[in-house]
Each structure stands twice: as C-alpha cells, then as structure tokens.
Enzyme design. Sequence first.
Site, PDB file in Angstrom:
ATOM      1  N   ARG A 104       0.853  -1.183   0.000  1.00 13.13           N
ATOM      2  CA  ARG A 104       0.000   0.000   0.000  1.00 13.13           C
ATOM      3  C   ARG A 104       0.896   1.243   0.000  1.00 13.13           C
ATOM      4  NH1 ARG A 104      -2.193   2.846   4.827  1.00 13.13           N
ATOM      5  NH2 ARG A 104      -3.838   4.188   4.030  1.00 13.13           N
ATOM      6  N   HIS A 148      -2.604  11.008   0.748  1.00  8.45           N
ATOM      7  CA  HIS A 148      -2.077  10.744   2.093  1.00  8.45           C
ATOM      8  C   HIS A 148      -1.332  12.009   2.549  1.00  8.45           C
ATOM      9  CE1 HIS A 148      -0.833   7.258   4.930  1.00  8.45           C
ATOM     10  NE2 HIS A 148      -0.456   8.385   5.527  1.00  8.45           N
ATOM     11  N   GLU A 194      -7.146   8.615   6.315  1.00 10.22           N
ATOM     12  CA  GLU A 194      -7.406   9.304   7.578  1.00 10.22           C
ATOM     13  C   GLU A 194      -7.770  10.774   7.422  1.00 10.22           C
ATOM     14  OE1 GLU A 194      -4.321   8.686  10.458  1.00 10.22           O
ATOM     15  OE2 GLU A 194      -4.489   6.524  10.388  1.00 10.22           O
ATOM     16  N   ASN A 315      -7.508   2.000  10.096  1.00 11.62           N
ATOM     17  CA  ASN A 315      -6.194   2.104  10.722  1.00 11.62           C
ATOM     18  C   ASN A 315      -6.385   2.070  12.222  1.00 11.62           C
ATOM     19  OD1 ASN A 315      -5.316   2.471   8.132  1.00 11.62           O
ATOM     20  ND2 ASN A 315      -4.746   4.632   8.381  1.00 11.62           N
ATOM     21  N   TYR A 317      -4.378   1.835  15.982  1.00  6.31           N
ATOM     22  CA  TYR A 317      -3.155   1.822  16.787  1.00  6.31           C
ATOM     23  C   TYR A 317      -3.459   1.643  18.262  1.00  6.31           C
ATOM     24  CZ  TYR A 317      -0.690   3.182  12.608  1.00  6.31           C
ATOM     25  OH  TYR A 317      -0.158   3.178  11.348  1.00  6.31           O
ATOM     26  N   GLU A 369      -3.774  -0.178   8.477  1.00 10.46           N
ATOM     27  CA  GLU A 369      -2.567   0.191   9.226  1.00 10.46           C
ATOM     28  C   GLU A 369      -2.684  -0.344  10.640  1.00 10.46           C
ATOM     29  OE1 GLU A 369      -1.383   4.336   9.379  1.00 10.46           O
ATOM     30  OE2 GLU A 369      -1.769   4.585   7.228  1.00 10.46           O
TER      31      GLU A 369
HETATM   32  C1  FCB Z   1      -1.183   7.146  10.767  1.00 12.54           C
HETATM   33  C2  FCB Z   1      -0.742   7.627   9.403  1.00 12.54           C
HETATM   34  C3  FCB Z   1       0.564   7.045   8.938  1.00 12.54           C
HETATM   35  C4  FCB Z   1       1.563   6.894  10.073  1.00 12.54           C
HETATM   36  C5  FCB Z   1       0.931   6.234  11.274  1.00 12.54           C
HETATM   37  C6  FCB Z   1       1.867   6.002  12.422  1.00 12.54           C
HETATM   38  O1  FCB Z   1      -2.027   8.084  11.351  1.00 12.54           O
HETATM   39  O2  FCB Z   1      -1.720   7.308   8.444  1.00 12.54           O
HETATM   40  O3  FCB Z   1       1.050   7.812   7.897  1.00 12.54           O
HETATM   41  O4  FCB Z   1       2.137   8.079  10.376  1.00 12.54           O
HETATM   42  O5  FCB Z   1      -0.172   6.958  11.701  1.00 12.54           O
END
Ligand code: FCB
Length: 468
Positions: A104, A148, A194, A315, A317, A369
């Site tokens: 990607r 992006h 995002e 995405n 985290y 992500e």
């Molecule tokens: C996300 C972004 C990516 C990267 C990660 C850690 O928010 O999409 O580009 O920076 O965080």
Amino acid sequence: MKTNHNLTQLWKAGRCHAARLAYRLGLSDKYCFPPYFLWGTGTSAYQVEGAHDQDGKGESIWDRFCRSPGNIKNGDTGNIACDQYHRFAQDMELCRRLNLGAYRFSIAWPRVQPLGRGALNEKGMSYYDRLIDELLALGIEPVITLYHWDLPQALQDDLGGFAHRDTVQHFADYTEAMVHRYSDRVKFWTTLNEPWCSSFLGHQTGYHAPGIKDPLIAAQVAHNLLLCHGAGTIAARAAARQKLDLGIVLNLTISEALNPADAHLADKAFARDCGFYLEPLLRGKYSQAALAGIKDFKEQDLRLINQPMDYLGINYYARSLVSSTGKTHPVPGAEYTQMGWEVHPQALRRLLNRIRKDYPEVPPLYVTENGAAYEDLVTQAGRINDTKRLEYLRRHIEQVALAIEDGVDVRGYFAWSLLDNFEWAEGYDRRFGIVHVDFATQERRIKDSGLWYAETARSNKIVLPRNL
Ligand code: FCB
C-alpha cells in the site's frame, strides 16, 4: 477442475478450522486465516519517497510545513526520507522477501500534477508506472492511496486548500487522471487516508500541515474531504479500465471507559467520532451536531458523499479512553508504545465487531494500518531484536483472527510500516518499520518483526516467534 479446486478449498478450510480450535484450546501455536486473506505493508509518499524537488515535482504543504522552524522534531524534513524514489526496486524486492501479497503506497499529488490542477508531470507519472510494474513483476498487488496528506502547496496558497470547495473538483480531476493512467494494472484504490487527521490535526491543532488552528476551518475541511471522497469515487469509476476495488481509509477508534459507570460516555463518543464518518459515507446522513459545525453545506452534498464502496480500510493503533473526570492517562498496568499510545489489542477485535454491529451495511473491512514505534538497537551482529514490535503485531493479528471468527468480514491486514520513515511532526525519531533504515547510509535491514511477519504472510497463519 472447479470441483477439485472447491474440494481443496474445503479441505484447507477444514484443516484451518481444526487448527484454530487447537489454538483456542492452547494445544497449538498456529492460527489459520482464510485462503483469500491479503497480507501487506504500507507507506506513504511524503514519508518515504524523498526527491522532494526532483523531476518537476511541485511543492506540497508538508514541504512547506517542514521548513518552518519548530514544526518538526529536530528540524527534520521529508526531503530525502527513505529515498524510495531512487530505491524503489530494492524496496519492492524487500516486499518480495517478506512474502507480501500487497503493498500500500500513496501517490504524491504534487509529483504528478505540480500545481494541483492543469498540466501533469510526465516524469512523476512515469515513476509510479515503474513502481507498479516492479510490484506486478514480483506478484505483489499494488494498493494506491490517492491522498495521504501532501496537498500541492499551490492549491493551499491560491484557494485555501481543502477549506475551499473548488479543491473538490481538482481532486476529482486528479483522481480521474491517475485512474485513467494506472487502472489497467491497479485494481485497489483508496481515495483518502485518515481524513480526520488532515482536517483536525492540520486545521484545528496545527500539529500537521498546513498548520492552521481554526476549528471552523477544520470542520469545513472535514466536510470538503468527504466531498472529495464522493467526487473522487465517481471520477474513478468513470475512468476505470477494470472493475475497481474502491474505498476509503479511516482512523476509527473505539472509545472505552475505564470505569463501568462511564460506559454511556464511551458509547456516545463512539457514535459521535465514528458516526461523523460512517453516517454520511454509508447512510448519507450527518448528525445534527456534525451539521452544526459545517458552514458551507448543500443538501445534495450528502448524496455525493454516500457512494457505494467496495471496502472500508481501518487504521488502528490504540483505543481511546473516556472518563467523567477527564482523567484517562496513564492506565494502571498498561503498556505504551514510544508514541505514548496504549497497547490494547483486544480493543481492535471489539472495534471490528462494533462497526459490524452498528453498521451492518458496511462493506468488507481491511486493517490498512497497525503497528508500533519503539526504539530499535542494531546488535553487533547486525540484527534488530525488536521483540516488542513483533509482539505488538502478533497480538493484534490474533485479534483480527478472532474477529473473523466472530463473523466480521476482514479481508486483509497491512502492517505499518514497511520501512522506518518520516513520522510527520515526530520526524525520524519514531521508528515504525518492520525493516530498519539507517538514515545516514540508507541501508535497509529486516528486523526480527519483519522476519516473523514474512513467515506469517507465507504460511497464512499466526506463528509463535519460537518457530522462526
Ligand atoms: C497514521 C498515518 C501514517 C503513520 C501512522 C503512524 O495516522 O496514516 O502515515 O504516520 O499513523
């Protein structure tokens, strides 16, 4: 032939089912994924390409933002980054060694259309031809993100960027040109990555480019970006040379309450934050609260935003925490990554389930992500024993497997990131790669997490690290 194929699939599925059961019972260390599951990694143009002013590339809002002292840690810039512009063949070879099914990446809009409208830059366009051809030659599916975060600076200067409605048409025109050029070879497309970050980090907190701090502008940008998604989707379908898989990538977080008495707050926060995107995208609606913030709104906007999507990229985290006292940090006993983000894999499963429950009409999902920043040390033998990152990935992938078992249609997982790269306002100080980059020499080295991920992708199973 067909029957044989079906029988083989059935046999594989049966074996996987048995393996999953054994894993759940603690009798085995393997967890199978469905045969169609796509394993990938991601990057974005500004974070890896470098060559910021080469071959006719125009300036982007990140080029400009990085030049202002104080915006980026240590005064870092993406001028060189991982130099992927010159080293893409080597990087795609790494993808092959990692057994990836997909890569990607994003197109730098100012590289292919320096002013964001008008003339295209053939040298920039041919770079992505070469990148795509390289991937296809290695049997890796290219997954393109159109935006992006690196808007052509000229659109920012002349129009105010995404705050101006005209940018929507420029984005649609750019999309049409890209899809026309590359869709003979590329099936997977994402309009935006995002949009929440582009809107609110870029225009409310000013932590990201273009560094504006105005909540009214941020709300308008959020709306206009959704219009870009809608208009881009229509333009892409019209220009497509094959049936595309077209979607958007959102950073949806699941809000949770540490104190059970605050559960209603968490519920509200989820409906507000995820709903801000999912309601208009999937149902053509905004809540009253969302609407109240948008100054330039036309009734037909919602019809434009509400385009059929082939998939939704998520995405993930960390979860987000809410509490009636306002205090959510630190969570007693919790682990945090170097970004200060809580490690909470189970919330990923809950998020995927919650989306399916609240939005049964949602298209298939991809985790586009997921990853972690930790400090990495290269040993004398030249290895990077990034056990924490490996464990982060493994534990999250495990939750994806469980979500699939719960019945959520998740079709793939993309580790962030292929390479250590330019982590926006944090510069090179935060390493997310499963491949280490020595920024002084541009030498790449697959970390232990990468070796493990390669084995997971190859076998389509979660493998406990000791099996490496
Ligand atoms: C996300 C972004 C990516 C990267 C990660 C850690 O928010 O999409 O580009 O920076 O965080």
